[in-house]
Design a protein around this motif. Structure first.
Motif, PDB file in Angstrom:
ATOM      1  N   VAL A   5     -71.326 -23.863   5.632  1.00  0.00           N
ATOM      2  CA  VAL A   5     -71.263 -24.151   4.203  1.00  0.00           C
ATOM      3  C   VAL A   5     -70.336 -25.595   4.081  1.00  0.00           C
ATOM      4  O   VAL A   5     -70.577 -25.990   3.269  1.00  0.00           O
ATOM      5  N   GLU A  60     -82.340 -28.686  12.728  1.00  0.00           N
ATOM      6  CA  GLU A  60     -81.279 -28.032  13.436  1.00  0.00           C
ATOM      7  C   GLU A  60     -80.332 -29.335  14.823  1.00  0.00           C
ATOM      8  O   GLU A  60     -80.649 -30.243  15.076  1.00  0.00           O
ATOM      9  N   ALA A  93     -75.095 -25.943  17.696  1.00  0.00           N
ATOM     10  CA  ALA A  93     -74.978 -24.517  17.140  1.00  0.00           C
ATOM     11  C   ALA A  93     -76.262 -23.717  16.496  1.00  0.00           C
ATOM     12  O   ALA A  93     -76.680 -23.336  16.828  1.00  0.00           O
ATOM     13  N   GLY A  94     -77.305 -25.388  16.378  1.00  0.00           N
ATOM     14  CA  GLY A  94     -78.659 -24.463  15.878  1.00  0.00           C
ATOM     15  C   GLY A  94     -78.677 -24.122  14.739  1.00  0.00           C
ATOM     16  O   GLY A  94     -79.627 -23.426  15.021  1.00  0.00           O
ATOM     17  N   THR A  95     -78.280 -23.779  13.601  1.00  0.00           N
ATOM     18  CA  THR A  95     -78.283 -23.046  12.962  1.00  0.00           C
ATOM     19  C   THR A  95     -79.273 -23.651  11.193  1.00  0.00           C
ATOM     20  O   THR A  95     -80.164 -21.927  11.304  1.00  0.00           O
ATOM     21  N   GLY A  96     -79.726 -24.489  11.414  1.00  0.00           N
ATOM     22  CA  GLY A  96     -80.610 -24.872  10.515  1.00  0.00           C
ATOM     23  C   GLY A  96     -79.733 -24.905   9.383  1.00  0.00           C
ATOM     24  O   GLY A  96     -80.686 -24.984   8.305  1.00  0.00           O
ATOM     25  N   LEU A  97     -78.445 -24.525   8.249  1.00  0.00           N
ATOM     26  CA  LEU A  97     -78.250 -24.324   7.156  1.00  0.00           C
ATOM     27  C   LEU A  97     -77.578 -25.489   6.831  1.00  0.00           C
ATOM     28  O   LEU A  97     -77.962 -25.591   5.244  1.00  0.00           O
ATOM     29  N   PRO A 134     -65.998 -19.832   4.532  1.00  0.00           N
ATOM     30  CA  PRO A 134     -66.654 -18.191   3.723  1.00  0.00           C
ATOM     31  C   PRO A 134     -66.764 -17.705   4.984  1.00  0.00           C
ATOM     32  O   PRO A 134     -66.138 -16.114   4.953  1.00  0.00           O
ATOM     33  N   THR A 135     -66.958 -17.872   6.306  1.00  0.00           N
ATOM     34  CA  THR A 135     -67.371 -17.047   7.177  1.00  0.00           C
ATOM     35  C   THR A 135     -65.681 -17.540   8.277  1.00  0.00           C
ATOM     36  O   THR A 135     -65.806 -18.511   8.441  1.00  0.00           O
ATOM     37  N   VAL A 136     -65.436 -16.464   9.511  1.00  0.00           N
ATOM     38  CA  VAL A 136     -64.502 -16.313   9.738  1.00  0.00           C
ATOM     39  C   VAL A 136     -65.415 -16.317  11.718  1.00  0.00           C
ATOM     40  O   VAL A 136     -65.782 -15.635  11.320  1.00  0.00           O
ATOM     41  N   VAL A 137     -65.081 -16.631  12.403  1.00  0.00           N
ATOM     42  CA  VAL A 137     -65.383 -16.019  13.886  1.00  0.00           C
ATOM     43  C   VAL A 137     -64.309 -15.250  14.283  1.00  0.00           C
ATOM     44  O   VAL A 137     -63.389 -15.978  14.576  1.00  0.00           O
ATOM     45  N   PRO A 179     -80.192 -27.379   4.358  1.00  0.00           N
ATOM     46  CA  PRO A 179     -81.006 -26.252   2.989  1.00  0.00           C
ATOM     47  C   PRO A 179     -79.923 -26.176   2.414  1.00  0.00           C
ATOM     48  O   PRO A 179     -79.736 -26.655   1.042  1.00  0.00           O
ATOM     49  N   THR A 180     -78.332 -26.489   2.831  1.00  0.00           N
ATOM     50  CA  THR A 180     -77.053 -25.806   2.132  1.00  0.00           C
ATOM     51  C   THR A 180     -77.077 -27.403   1.171  1.00  0.00           C
ATOM     52  O   THR A 180     -76.483 -27.328  -0.351  1.00  0.00           O
ATOM     53  N   ALA A 222     -79.302 -27.538  -1.620  1.00  0.00           N
ATOM     54  CA  ALA A 222     -78.624 -26.665  -2.824  1.00  0.00           C
ATOM     55  C   ALA A 222     -77.469 -27.573  -3.345  1.00  0.00           C
ATOM     56  O   ALA A 222     -76.971 -28.253  -4.590  1.00  0.00           O
ATOM     57  N   LEU A 223     -76.746 -27.491  -2.573  1.00  0.00           N
ATOM     58  CA  LEU A 223     -75.362 -28.622  -2.974  1.00  0.00           C
ATOM     59  C   LEU A 223     -75.557 -30.172  -3.984  1.00  0.00           C
ATOM     60  O   LEU A 223     -74.631 -30.475  -5.325  1.00  0.00           O
TER      61      LEU A 223
END
Lengths: 341, 270, 381
Positions: B102, B125, B129-133, B227-230, B136-137, B140-141
């Motif tokens: 994000v 992708e 990392a290959g999330t493919g996100l 917003p995410t944390v490892v 799309p994000t 949207a933004l």
């Protein structure tokens, strides 16, 4: 995290697919922690959807079941239009967020879900996690386990926004029991948002067709090769071996990157998911990014010269040594017929 | 149609030819360490770039490569110029380190707004990392239609027409401008820029931007904006589960065939 | 001192390697089977700027110089020594025009050569010998004609790389029957009396065209004389000693790299008695010799080309590079094949190709004996 847990359900052959039950179980456990409700979302034709969906939930019925006729009527319920309507799915879901707070949204694999997940996360200021293969309660927060860096990354979403999680098929629940729910859900029909110029449309001309079912995905016996093949001649040996057994040939990402195998043969996180009866893995180290593409029910026979290769942690049977020594012997015996077997 | 700009997002990833097996994890950020590792353009992004450069023949005014990464990623951005981009920007700032999908999409979207565009192309992708996100994000933004998993693309009067392969389905998709298109890795190898491309890249503008240059606040970027944390990276289990089949090739063949026969997967039913 | 390549040189290497692996490697089997030059590669190689790497920018080339050319030949040679050989001779054919051509000749001839629309070679060697030009029998006789003066060429050149492909050939002739009286001409395809002859069948470097070129009363206008009458030997020798020798060093470097990689990869995964080959000392010694030879040849070759790009004298350095790299390639192909054991002789392993390709590294652009004659001068006070 507080609020309701939403689950986006993918329909296959007229009912909720296999992944839906796992997602509903996870949602049930999460809702028990938040004190919120579980709501399932079905994007498909209205008529029989509720019953067909509920059947796939196992013992984990949602409190509410939203049914939104998206995708259908454009180029069919399983057409390309369906895969392209993720933005509209997000708009439909966002229209309901006024009703109650949303703590987490669990979505399945696939483009519609990925676009919807991104749309929801952006609109709600939430987090989004892809390729989650297990959801774990740490005692303090939910952790989402994602294959990364040759291991599993445990990802948390400490913020206040909703947590949008894309689950792989067969995703598990760790450290927390899921309580069954049997009460019949309240069914709520949701209108599909009208398409806008912000949506791609299926173009005219020859109607899009579903690709023929892939030999790799339907095969009962798969041979998968990895970097251990070493060079094109090694790869050829593995490929000949697969042919001698009548097996479909798959590959790890590095083997595809080397140009030995086509991208279509890739098994793993960014490739295909296979679940044959038996998978013979040759020269594959066993990174999780690859192993997530192999179903739990598959019997794995691994051939690798490194006795410490992680593949032996997943395999049921292992052969430690140079595949060049072993594969031809197996092929020969297959060719020589049953009497010798 | 007025000539417009296509932005191609370039992700600098560890060069698989030069760093296989030696990908290091940053112990603090728990992300792939890109500093000091040979970097190259993510393969799928190269197909996006090739497609954008090819569209210059059908009226696209300019192709601009936008990358985000450590200062080392300059080489990957210059590679994009050699392949045919007209300008390249590298968004490089300590503030951006540790960005999740994000936060990455937010930073790249800010860079895209600053550049200005008629379309944004990217790989579907990444190889690391290959999330493919991110695609799309960003769609949207930026409020753009997203054409996913593009295999080939053309530009017509009504916008893009793309061959896509999505979720096992294949077909043609149309999207008006502006749009965001993500590209698959193709089975053909990417085109070499050749020596001519490398020489041509010398005179093309290359700019490094900080987070401030694209009006990104510190709390929107990097770990703070993610917003995410490892929490941790758990090593793959090395616990032995496999029963080791020993012996010479003939003995091994017997045992392996016995397993195959038991599971009933041999074609003649053995 | 700085032993690092610049970032741009690294990009050139990556570009050349991608081309070699993506475009050339898939064609090697066909080249081996048919012995034919892969004509379909000429257009992409031209677009990539591979023909014009040393041609100055003002004549349509890239003006990258000899280090860049060495990177190119090394990377192409790593995948196909045959194609690298052809490419190095295309460059060799261009060099005399760049170094000695008139402004008019450069403007007319170089741009299409830089784009690969026309191809070049040098024709010096005759049946009587290569390194000994005094045996040259091809003669050029001045003739006044109404349409313009020129020379009539008669003779035959042998072992000419790209003989059947090159549209532009720099040909060494005798204009007088005196020992040092040579003149070079630019002969172009289409000139009456000029034709390619026999195609040679070689042991290796399959896919690289080698053959005869024949001049039978071939009229060449004065405009195509390179330099003055009597300049020929200087012209030919400079091209061969600089472009030719560094070119052969480049092809040899490619072969050396290929040998190290093939042997190293095989020794890492092939097991004998439960241990990979590379844990056996006998194999380690071979691998160590391979790597040391590769690195020594690399340093000598890049030094020579760097000197050339600096405009410094480099005749001895070119000779040491060519001498060492070509002999090292001979040793390397043998060692690599030995590491692979019986497989090293089999068709599906590249080492058998390296064994066949390596031998031409020695005679091309001067044998090791000739190189040592040049090098020995450096030891003479």
């Amino acid at each position: 995290m507080a609020g309701d847990i939403w689950v986006m359900v993918r329909m296959k052959d007229g009912k909720a697919d296999r992944a839906a039950r796992d997602a509903m179980a996870i949602a049930s456990a999460m809702a028990a922690r938040t004190g919120g409700q579980v709501a399932a979302w079905v994007f498909g034709p209205e008529g029989e959807a509720p019953a067909a969906a509920s059947e796939g939930f196992g013992g984990y019925a949602p409190d509410r079941l939203y049914v939104c006729p998206l995708g259908a009527g454009e180029d069919g319920p399983a057409g390309l239009g369906d895969a392209l309507s993720g933005r509209r799915a997000a708009v439909a879901m966002l229209a309901r967020t006024e009703v109650a707070e949303v703590g987490a949204v669990l979505v399945p694999e696939g483009q519609l879900a990925l676009d919807a997940a991104a749309g929801l996360a952006v609109a709600l200021g939430g987090a989004v996690v892809a390729h989650c293969r297990a959801v774990e309660w740490s005692g303090r927060e939910w952790l989402y386990l994602v294959p990364a860096f040759g291991g599993l990354a445990a990802i948390a979403c400490p913020g206040s926004g909703p947590q949008v999680i894309s689950l792989v098929a067969g995703a598990g629940l760790v450290g927390e029991p899921a309580e069954g729910r049997t009460k019949a859900p309240e069914v709520i029909a949701v209108q599909a948002p009208a398409p806008s110029d912000r949506d791609p449309v299926v173009a005219g001309g020859p109607s899009p067709v579903a690709l023929p079912s892939d030999a790799l995905e339907t095969a009962r016996l798969v041979v998968a090769g990895g970097m251990g093949a070493g060079d094109p001649s090694g790869w050829r040996l593995i490929s000949d071996f697969a042919a001698s057994l009548g097996a479909a040939l798959g590959a790890t990402r590095p083997a595809v990157d080397e140009g030995w195998a086509p991208a279509e043969a890739m098994i793993g996180q960014s490739g295909k998911r296979v679940e044959p009866e038996v998978l013979i893995s040759v020269g594959v180290s066993g990174d999780l990014q690859h192993l997530v593409g192999v179903g739990e029910g598959t019997t794995v026979i691994a051939v690798n010269s490194d006795p410490d290769a992680p593949i032996f942690g997943r395999a049921d049977h292992g052969v430690v040594g140079d595949f060049r020594r072993f594969l031809p012997a197996i092929s020969r015996r297959v060719k020589s017929g049953p009497a010798d077997g | 149609m007025e000539p417009f700009t296509i932005i191609v997002l370039i992700k600098p990833v560890p060069d698989p030819r030069k760093s296989r097996g030696s990908v290091a994890i940053d112990p603090e950020r728990k992300t792939v360490r890109r500093q000091g590792v040979p970097l190259t353009i993510n393969l799928a992004d190269r197909y996006a770039l090739e497609a954008a450069v090819a569209l210059k023949a059908s009226g696209v005014g300019k192709v601009v490569a936008v990358a985000m990464g450590p200062p080392d990623a300059e080489g990957a951005a210059r590679e994009a110029l050699a392949i045919g981009a007209d300008e390249a920007y590298l968004l490089s700032d300590r503030l951006l380190a540790g960005s999740d999908a994000v936060a990455t999409a937010r930073a790249l979207a800010a860079a895209c707004r600053r550049v200005g565009f008629g379309a944004v192309f990217a790989g579907a992708e990444s190889s690391d990392a290959g999330t493919g996100l991110v695609g799309p994000t960003m769609a949207a933004l930026l409020g753009l239609p997203h054409v996913p998993h593009c295999r080939s693309i053309a530009l017509g009067d009504r916008g893009f027409e793309a061959e896509v392969r999505v979720d096992g389905r294949e077909g043609r998709v149309r999207a008006g401008l502006p749009a965001l298109v993500t590209f698959d890795r193709l089975d053909r190898p990417p085109k070499s820029p050749g020596f001519a491309g490398v020489v041509a890249a010398r005179s093309k503008p290359f700019t490094v931007w900080t987070a401030g240059d694209v009006a990104l606040r510190a709390d929107e970027a990097g770990m703070a904006g993610s917003p995410t944390v490892v929490r941790e990276v758990r090593p793959a289990s090395t616990a032995k589960r496999a029963v080791i089949i020993g012996g010479d090739p003939e003995e091994v063949a017997t045992r392996v065939l016995a397993v195959l026969a038991e599971k009933g997967v041999l074609s003649d039913g053995r | 001192m700085d032993f690092q390549f610049t970032p741009e040189q690294e990009m050139l290497r990556t570009a050349a390697r991608e081309f070699a692996e993506n475009e050339v490697a898939p064609r090697v089997a066909e080249m081996e089977k048919t012995g034919r030059f892969p004509m379909e590669l000429i257009k992409p190689m031209g677009e990539a700027g591979f023909f014009g790497v040393t041609i100055p920018v003002e004549y349509g080339g890239l003006g990258l110089g000899y280090v860049a050319r060495l990177i190119l030949l090394e990377e192409i040679g790593r995948v196909s020594a045959a194609l690298a050989m052809a490419l190095q001779v295309f460059h060799l054919g261009v060099e005399p025009i760049v170094a000695f051509g008139s402004e008019e000749q450069k403007r007319r001839l170089l741009p299409p050569l830089a784009r690969g629309e026309r191809l070049a070679t040098v024709a010096v060697t005759e049946a009587g010998g290569g390194s000994d030009p005094s045996s040259t029998k091809t003669v050029a006789r001045f003739e006044q004609r109404s349409e313009g003066d020129g020379y009539v060429l008669d003779g035959r050149k042998v072992f000419i790389t790209n003989a059947h492909l090159a549209d532009v050939q720099v040909v060494l002739t005798k204009t007088k029957d005196e020992p040092k009286e040579f003149t070079a001409f630019i002969v172009e395809r289409g000139m009456a009396g000029f034709k390619p002859g026999r195609e040679e069948h070689k042991l290796g470097l399959l896919g690289c065209d080698t053959g005869e070129v024949i001049f039978e009363g071939c009229f060449v206008p004065v405009a195509n004389r390179l330099g003055n009458e009597g300049d020929g030997l200087k012209t030919a020798l400079k091209a061969i000693s600089e472009a030719g020798r560094s070119g052969m060093a480049g092809v040899s470097l490619g072969l050396l790299r290929a040998c190290v990689e093939t042997a190293g990869a095989y020794a890492a995964k092939r097991e004998v008695s439960g241990r990979p080959l590379n844990r056996y000392q006998g194999i380690q010694w071979k691998l160590a010799d391979l790597v040391t030879d590769r690195d020594a040849a690399t340093l000598l070759s890049y030094r020579a080309c760097w000197l050339k790009d600096q405009g410094k004298r480099c005749d001895v350095e070119m000779a040491t590079a060519k001498y060492f790299a070509s002999e090292a390639a001979i040793r390397a192909a043998k060692l690599a094949a030995e590491v692979l054991g019986g497989y090293g002789y089999m068709e599906e392993f590249a080492t058998q190709r390296y064994l066949r390709d390596r031998q031409l590294m020695i005679p091309s652009a001067g044998t090791s004996d000739v190189m040592r004659m040049v090098i020995a001068r450096a030891a003479t006070p």
